[in-house]
Design a protein around this motif. Structure first.
Motif, PDB file in Angstrom:
ATOM      1  N   TYR A 112     -11.659  -3.756 -19.668  1.00 48.69           N
ATOM      2  CA  TYR A 112     -11.535  -5.067 -19.047  1.00 48.69           C
ATOM      3  C   TYR A 112     -10.235  -5.690 -19.504  1.00 48.69           C
ATOM      4  O   TYR A 112      -9.664  -5.288 -20.525  1.00 48.69           O
ATOM      5  CB  TYR A 112     -12.741  -5.967 -19.307  1.00 48.69           C
ATOM      6  N   LEU A 113      -9.736  -6.610 -18.705  1.00 51.54           N
ATOM      7  CA  LEU A 113      -8.428  -7.188 -19.007  1.00 51.54           C
ATOM      8  C   LEU A 113      -8.322  -8.607 -18.494  1.00 51.54           C
ATOM      9  O   LEU A 113      -9.103  -9.045 -17.649  1.00 51.54           O
ATOM     10  CB  LEU A 113      -7.303  -6.338 -18.415  1.00 51.54           C
ATOM     11  N   TYR A 114      -7.298  -9.291 -19.012  1.00 45.90           N
ATOM     12  CA  TYR A 114      -6.937 -10.627 -18.542  1.00 45.90           C
ATOM     13  C   TYR A 114      -5.427 -10.688 -18.378  1.00 45.90           C
ATOM     14  O   TYR A 114      -4.679 -10.113 -19.185  1.00 45.90           O
ATOM     15  CB  TYR A 114      -7.403 -11.705 -19.530  1.00 45.90           C
ATOM     16  N   LEU A 115      -4.970 -11.369 -17.316  1.00 47.50           N
ATOM     17  CA  LEU A 115      -3.550 -11.591 -17.055  1.00 47.50           C
ATOM     18  C   LEU A 115      -3.238 -13.066 -17.225  1.00 47.50           C
ATOM     19  O   LEU A 115      -4.018 -13.926 -16.795  1.00 47.50           O
ATOM     20  CB  LEU A 115      -3.191 -11.175 -15.625  1.00 47.50           C
ATOM     21  N   PHE A 116      -2.077 -13.339 -17.823  1.00 45.64           N
ATOM     22  CA  PHE A 116      -1.644 -14.699 -18.124  1.00 45.64           C
ATOM     23  C   PHE A 116      -0.246 -14.911 -17.565  1.00 45.64           C
ATOM     24  O   PHE A 116       0.586 -14.001 -17.665  1.00 45.64           O
ATOM     25  CB  PHE A 116      -1.572 -14.903 -19.651  1.00 45.64           C
ATOM     26  N   PRO A 117       0.045 -16.079 -17.006  1.00 47.04           N
ATOM     27  CA  PRO A 117       1.437 -16.336 -16.608  1.00 47.04           C
ATOM     28  C   PRO A 117       2.337 -16.124 -17.828  1.00 47.04           C
ATOM     29  O   PRO A 117       2.060 -16.638 -18.907  1.00 47.04           O
ATOM     30  CB  PRO A 117       1.422 -17.799 -16.161  1.00 47.04           C
ATOM     31  N   TYR A 118       3.401 -15.335 -17.657  1.00 43.32           N
ATOM     32  CA  TYR A 118       4.237 -14.994 -18.805  1.00 43.32           C
ATOM     33  C   TYR A 118       5.128 -16.157 -19.223  1.00 43.32           C
ATOM     34  O   TYR A 118       5.805 -16.772 -18.411  1.00 43.32           O
ATOM     35  CB  TYR A 118       5.116 -13.776 -18.525  1.00 43.32           C
ATOM     36  N   ALA A 119       5.100 -16.413 -20.509  1.00 44.13           N
ATOM     37  CA  ALA A 119       6.038 -17.313 -21.186  1.00 44.13           C
ATOM     38  C   ALA A 119       6.124 -16.807 -22.618  1.00 44.13           C
ATOM     39  O   ALA A 119       5.101 -16.426 -23.206  1.00 44.13           O
ATOM     40  CB  ALA A 119       5.546 -18.757 -21.156  1.00 44.13           C
ATOM     41  N   PRO A 120       7.321 -16.759 -23.208  1.00 43.42           N
ATOM     42  CA  PRO A 120       7.447 -16.238 -24.571  1.00 43.42           C
ATOM     43  C   PRO A 120       6.524 -16.945 -25.573  1.00 43.42           C
ATOM     44  O   PRO A 120       5.942 -16.285 -26.441  1.00 43.42           O
ATOM     45  CB  PRO A 120       8.928 -16.476 -24.910  1.00 43.42           C
ATOM     46  N   TRP A 168       5.920 -11.383 -14.282  1.00 46.41           N
ATOM     47  CA  TRP A 168       5.378 -12.751 -14.328  1.00 46.41           C
ATOM     48  C   TRP A 168       4.210 -12.881 -15.269  1.00 46.41           C
ATOM     49  O   TRP A 168       3.751 -13.983 -15.521  1.00 46.41           O
ATOM     50  CB  TRP A 168       4.970 -13.220 -12.936  1.00 46.41           C
ATOM     51  N   TYR A 169       3.696 -11.790 -15.824  1.00 40.73           N
ATOM     52  CA  TYR A 169       2.485 -11.950 -16.622  1.00 40.73           C
ATOM     53  C   TYR A 169       2.503 -11.165 -17.933  1.00 40.73           C
ATOM     54  O   TYR A 169       3.162 -10.156 -18.064  1.00 40.73           O
ATOM     55  CB  TYR A 169       1.257 -11.549 -15.825  1.00 40.73           C
ATOM     56  N   SER A 170       1.763 -11.722 -18.879  1.00 39.28           N
ATOM     57  CA  SER A 170       1.352 -11.002 -20.079  1.00 39.28           C
ATOM     58  C   SER A 170      -0.035 -10.471 -19.779  1.00 39.28           C
ATOM     59  O   SER A 170      -0.734 -11.007 -18.917  1.00 39.28           O
ATOM     60  CB  SER A 170       1.242 -11.942 -21.287  1.00 39.28           C
ATOM     61  N   ASN A 171      -0.455  -9.440 -20.487  1.00 40.71           N
ATOM     62  CA  ASN A 171      -1.822  -8.958 -20.298  1.00 40.71           C
ATOM     63  C   ASN A 171      -2.437  -8.581 -21.633  1.00 40.71           C
ATOM     64  O   ASN A 171      -1.736  -8.213 -22.567  1.00 40.71           O
ATOM     65  CB  ASN A 171      -1.863  -7.767 -19.324  1.00 40.71           C
ATOM     66  N   VAL A 172      -3.735  -8.725 -21.696  1.00 42.18           N
ATOM     67  CA  VAL A 172      -4.527  -8.209 -22.812  1.00 42.18           C
ATOM     68  C   VAL A 172      -5.530  -7.259 -22.180  1.00 42.18           C
ATOM     69  O   VAL A 172      -6.295  -7.654 -21.297  1.00 42.18           O
ATOM     70  CB  VAL A 172      -5.248  -9.325 -23.594  1.00 42.18           C
ATOM     71  N   ILE A 173      -5.480  -5.997 -22.611  1.00 47.82           N
ATOM     72  CA  ILE A 173      -6.352  -4.966 -22.036  1.00 47.82           C
ATOM     73  C   ILE A 173      -7.232  -4.390 -23.144  1.00 47.82           C
ATOM     74  O   ILE A 173      -6.729  -3.958 -24.188  1.00 47.82           O
ATOM     75  CB  ILE A 173      -5.534  -3.842 -21.370  1.00 47.82           C
TER      76      ILE A 173
END
Length: 189
Positions: free
Chosen positions: A96-104, A163-168
């Motif tokens: 399972y994963l979540y995507l986040f709008p990327y910002a440093p 555009w995104y960071s992810n946690v998988i």
């Protein structure tokens, strides 16, 4: 009167922004695909798309989208998308994963949050599928916990579409069966 209505409207907007549910499956890792999927589907408002991957082992990925914030991940980032991958035969959870709008700044908060909960792996200990270069994507860190690899990713520097960071969260005994799964065409043999 107008000032009171404006103040009330601002309070409603602020409270609804604060009311985002926590993302399921963190910090306690998910064990049941059906239960996790039900929790993700309960996040309002959610649109669900389903993708079946026919190559062996067959998997089903349910993607949950929102028009803005799907859920809050550990109180540090707002996820826009989530996905749950199960084996087609038996519905066993594999990822399972979540995507986040990327910002440093957001990415740095995610890294700190994951490091506070899970054991970080040295790059030499990354599984092969996470060591391989992926166009447009970069694995920032990999953690291990309760039979899972937990990876944090971001767009590669200079990627115009990033555009995104992810946690998988990927099962260690069934790695790369979700969004990273690659199917070989029978003509490749």
């Amino acid at each position: 009167m107008k000032r009171a209505v404006l103040l009330f409207s601002c309070c409603l907007a602020f409270s609804s922004a604060q009311a985002a549910s926590e993302c399921p499956g963190f910090p306690v890792l998910a064990t049941s695909g059906e239960a996790l999927l039900a929790q993700v589907r309960a996040l309002p408002p959610v649109g669900i798309d389903r993708e079946r991957q026919a190559c062996a082992p067959q998997t089903v990925i349910d993607f949950a989208y929102s028009g803005g914030t799907l859920c809050r991940f550990g109180g540090v980032a707002e996820a826009a998308t989530g996905a749950v991958t199960r084996l087609a035969d038996g519905n066993e959870l594999v990822e399972y994963l979540y995507l986040f709008p990327y910002a440093p700044e957001t990415h740095a908060r995610l890294l700190a949050l994951l490091a506070a909960h899970f054991a970080r792996l040295d790059k030499a200990a990354y599984p092969a599928f996470l060591r391989a270069a992926m166009p447009g994507k970069e694995t920032t860190a990999v953690f291990a916990h309760d039979g899972y690899y937990i990876s944090l990713g971001k767009p590669s520097d200079g990627d115009p579409a990033g555009w995104y960071s992810n946690v998988i969260f990927e099962r260690r005994d069934k790695p790369a069966l979700g969004v990273r799964k690659t199917c070989r065409d029978a003509s490749d043999d």
